[in-house]
Design a protein around this motif. Structure first.
Motif, PDB file in Angstrom:
ATOM      1  N   THR A  56       0.695  -1.193  -0.219  1.00  0.00           N
ATOM      2  CA  THR A  56       0.080   0.019   0.073  1.00  0.00           C
ATOM      3  C   THR A  56       1.012   1.040   0.120  1.00  0.00           C
ATOM      4  N   VAL A  57       0.263   2.346  -0.177  1.00  0.00           N
ATOM      5  CA  VAL A  57       0.689   3.606  -0.124  1.00  0.00           C
ATOM      6  C   VAL A  57       1.639   3.754   1.056  1.00  0.00           C
ATOM      7  N   ASN A  61       2.947  12.076  -4.505  1.00  0.00           N
ATOM      8  CA  ASN A  61       1.672  12.615  -5.027  1.00  0.00           C
ATOM      9  C   ASN A  61       0.490  11.505  -4.967  1.00  0.00           C
ATOM     10  N   GLN A  62       0.703  10.462  -3.954  1.00  0.00           N
ATOM     11  CA  GLN A  62      -0.308   9.681  -3.725  1.00  0.00           C
ATOM     12  C   GLN A  62      -1.173  10.204  -2.450  1.00  0.00           C
ATOM     13  N   THR A  63      -2.532  10.324  -2.424  1.00  0.00           N
ATOM     14  CA  THR A  63      -3.181  10.707  -1.169  1.00  0.00           C
ATOM     15  C   THR A  63      -4.077   9.482  -0.445  1.00  0.00           C
ATOM     16  N   ASP A  64      -4.171   8.733  -1.349  1.00  0.00           N
ATOM     17  CA  ASP A  64      -4.896   7.507  -0.824  1.00  0.00           C
ATOM     18  C   ASP A  64      -3.830   6.433  -0.184  1.00  0.00           C
ATOM     19  N   GLU A  65      -4.051   6.474   1.226  1.00  0.00           N
ATOM     20  CA  GLU A  65      -2.991   5.772   1.979  1.00  0.00           C
ATOM     21  C   GLU A  65      -3.162   4.016   1.770  1.00  0.00           C
ATOM     22  N   SER A  66      -4.387   3.989   1.394  1.00  0.00           N
ATOM     23  CA  SER A  66      -4.697   2.230   1.361  1.00  0.00           C
ATOM     24  C   SER A  66      -4.660   1.691  -0.242  1.00  0.00           C
ATOM     25  N   ALA A  67      -4.412   2.822  -1.062  1.00  0.00           N
ATOM     26  CA  ALA A  67      -4.354   2.193  -2.392  1.00  0.00           C
ATOM     27  C   ALA A  67      -2.974   1.538  -2.610  1.00  0.00           C
ATOM     28  N   ILE A  68      -2.991   0.563  -3.593  1.00  0.00           N
ATOM     29  CA  ILE A  68      -1.989  -0.443  -3.810  1.00  0.00           C
ATOM     30  C   ILE A  68      -0.772   0.895  -4.691  1.00  0.00           C
ATOM     31  N   ALA A  69       0.310   0.776  -3.883  1.00  0.00           N
ATOM     32  CA  ALA A  69       1.210   1.711  -4.528  1.00  0.00           C
ATOM     33  C   ALA A  69       2.336   1.027  -5.521  1.00  0.00           C
ATOM     34  N   LEU A  70       2.613  -0.490  -5.122  1.00  0.00           N
ATOM     35  CA  LEU A  70       3.823  -1.027  -5.729  1.00  0.00           C
ATOM     36  C   LEU A  70       3.202  -2.727  -5.399  1.00  0.00           C
ATOM     37  N   TYR A  71       3.809  -3.385  -6.798  1.00  0.00           N
ATOM     38  CA  TYR A  71       3.440  -4.764  -6.891  1.00  0.00           C
ATOM     39  C   TYR A  71       4.815  -5.425  -7.013  1.00  0.00           C
ATOM     40  N   GLU A  72       4.915  -6.507  -6.291  1.00  0.00           N
ATOM     41  CA  GLU A  72       6.357  -7.457  -6.430  1.00  0.00           C
ATOM     42  C   GLU A  72       5.586  -8.475  -7.246  1.00  0.00           C
ATOM     43  N   VAL A  73       6.267  -8.465  -8.489  1.00  0.00           N
ATOM     44  CA  VAL A  73       5.828  -9.597  -9.567  1.00  0.00           C
ATOM     45  C   VAL A  73       6.929 -10.586  -9.828  1.00  0.00           C
ATOM     46  N   LYS A  90      12.187 -11.570 -10.763  1.00  0.00           N
ATOM     47  CA  LYS A  90      11.215 -10.676  -9.923  1.00  0.00           C
ATOM     48  C   LYS A  90      11.224  -9.023 -10.154  1.00  0.00           C
ATOM     49  N   ALA A  91      10.442  -8.429 -10.139  1.00  0.00           N
ATOM     50  CA  ALA A  91      10.203  -7.119 -10.362  1.00  0.00           C
ATOM     51  C   ALA A  91       9.607  -6.148  -9.464  1.00  0.00           C
ATOM     52  N   LEU A  92       9.673  -4.944  -9.334  1.00  0.00           N
ATOM     53  CA  LEU A  92       8.937  -4.144  -8.673  1.00  0.00           C
ATOM     54  C   LEU A  92       8.374  -3.302  -9.722  1.00  0.00           C
ATOM     55  N   VAL A  93       7.126  -3.206  -9.701  1.00  0.00           N
ATOM     56  CA  VAL A  93       6.193  -2.286 -10.622  1.00  0.00           C
ATOM     57  C   VAL A  93       5.394  -1.242  -9.948  1.00  0.00           C
ATOM     58  N   LEU A  94       5.443  -0.041 -10.040  1.00  0.00           N
ATOM     59  CA  LEU A  94       4.635   0.901  -9.509  1.00  0.00           C
ATOM     60  C   LEU A  94       3.270   0.824 -10.059  1.00  0.00           C
ATOM     61  N   ASN A  95       2.304   1.154  -9.182  1.00  0.00           N
ATOM     62  CA  ASN A  95       0.810   1.159  -9.620  1.00  0.00           C
ATOM     63  C   ASN A  95       0.403   2.653 -10.479  1.00  0.00           C
ATOM     64  N   ASP A  96       1.381   2.849 -11.294  1.00  0.00           N
ATOM     65  CA  ASP A  96       0.726   4.229 -11.913  1.00  0.00           C
ATOM     66  C   ASP A  96       0.193   3.735 -13.265  1.00  0.00           C
ATOM     67  N   LYS A  97      -0.108   4.684 -14.212  1.00  0.00           N
ATOM     68  CA  LYS A  97      -0.956   4.260 -15.467  1.00  0.00           C
ATOM     69  C   LYS A  97      -0.169   3.543 -16.417  1.00  0.00           C
ATOM     70  N   ASN A  98       0.920   3.420 -16.161  1.00  0.00           N
ATOM     71  CA  ASN A  98       1.924   2.622 -17.072  1.00  0.00           C
ATOM     72  C   ASN A  98       2.296   1.492 -16.491  1.00  0.00           C
ATOM     73  N   LEU A  99       2.274   1.415 -15.134  1.00  0.00           N
ATOM     74  CA  LEU A  99       2.904   0.201 -14.623  1.00  0.00           C
ATOM     75  C   LEU A  99       4.183  -0.062 -14.728  1.00  0.00           C
ATOM     76  N   ASN A 100       4.788   1.364 -14.650  1.00  0.00           N
ATOM     77  CA  ASN A 100       6.277   1.419 -14.809  1.00  0.00           C
ATOM     78  C   ASN A 100       7.153   0.362 -13.786  1.00  0.00           C
ATOM     79  N   VAL A 101       8.153  -0.307 -14.387  1.00  0.00           N
ATOM     80  CA  VAL A 101       8.875  -1.319 -13.837  1.00  0.00           C
ATOM     81  C   VAL A 101       9.995  -0.457 -13.043  1.00  0.00           C
ATOM     82  N   ILE A 102      10.399  -0.609 -11.800  1.00  0.00           N
ATOM     83  CA  ILE A 102      11.636   0.393 -11.308  1.00  0.00           C
ATOM     84  C   ILE A 102      12.843  -0.672 -11.037  1.00  0.00           C
ATOM     85  N   TYR A 103      12.688  -2.091 -11.046  1.00  0.00           N
ATOM     86  CA  TYR A 103      13.658  -2.809 -10.570  1.00  0.00           C
ATOM     87  C   TYR A 103      13.292  -4.198 -11.172  1.00  0.00           C
ATOM     88  N   ILE A 104      14.423  -4.978 -11.471  1.00  0.00           N
ATOM     89  CA  ILE A 104      14.147  -6.229 -11.880  1.00  0.00           C
ATOM     90  C   ILE A 104      15.152  -7.024 -11.496  1.00  0.00           C
TER      91      ILE A 104
END
Length: 152
Positions: free
Chosen positions: A57-58, A98-110, A129-143
């Motif tokens: 979560t955020v 920029n995230q205000t909803d503390e309970s929203a998903i921020a990051l996926y471990e894939v 394994k990847a870390l993927v932001l829950n933004d509109k493009n599901l940007n990968v930040i780490y693999i």
């Protein structure tokens, strides 16, 4: 006139369909794009399958990725350069601030598996394994390469 109108309608329909990709399609596209731009010489890797092993979560991520953490990483980077780690934290921090909803998903471990489209190099790992932001493009930040740990 009818041909032009038909072409225009077809074009608009195709454009609107591109934005309506499923979550799985967006995730696969994002992982494939990251692999293609960041892997050296392994351009033939394609995502075969993936599963989300954990969602953060955020609130959880803001506790770990904040200004203090980012500044510590920047200081560490001066002594032990690691552009990849610094970039990962900066991207996540920029997203989180920029995230205000503390309970929203921020990051996926894939966890995902790649298929090899050539037999030239059988030493290429297939599990990642990847870390993927829950933004509109599901940007990968780490693999990273993923290996299941055995606890015998």
């Amino acid at each position: 006139m009818k041909k032009i109108l038909s072409i225009l309608v077809t074009f608009l329909l195709l454009m609107s369909c591109q934005d309506n990709k499923t979550f799985d399609e967006k995730m696969t596209d994002s992982l494939n794009k990251y692999l293609k731009t960041s892997s050296s010489g392994d351009k033939f890797l394609q995502i075969d399958s993936f599963n989300i092993s954990k969602e953060y979560t955020v609130k959880e991520r803001k506790e770990k990725v904040n200004e203090n953490t980012l500044n510590a990483i920047r200081v560490m980077n001066e002594t032990f350069p690691s552009a990849e780690i610094l970039s990962q934290f900066e991207k996540e921090f920029d997203f989180l601030k920029n995230q205000t909803d503390e309970s929203a998903i921020a990051l996926y471990e894939v966890k995902f598996v790649v298929k090899k489209e050539t037999l030239k190099n059988d030493k290429i790992p297939t599990d990642y394994k990847a870390l993927v932001l829950n933004d509109k493009n599901l940007n990968v930040i780490y693999i990273s390469i993923f290996k299941e740990e055995s606890h015998h």
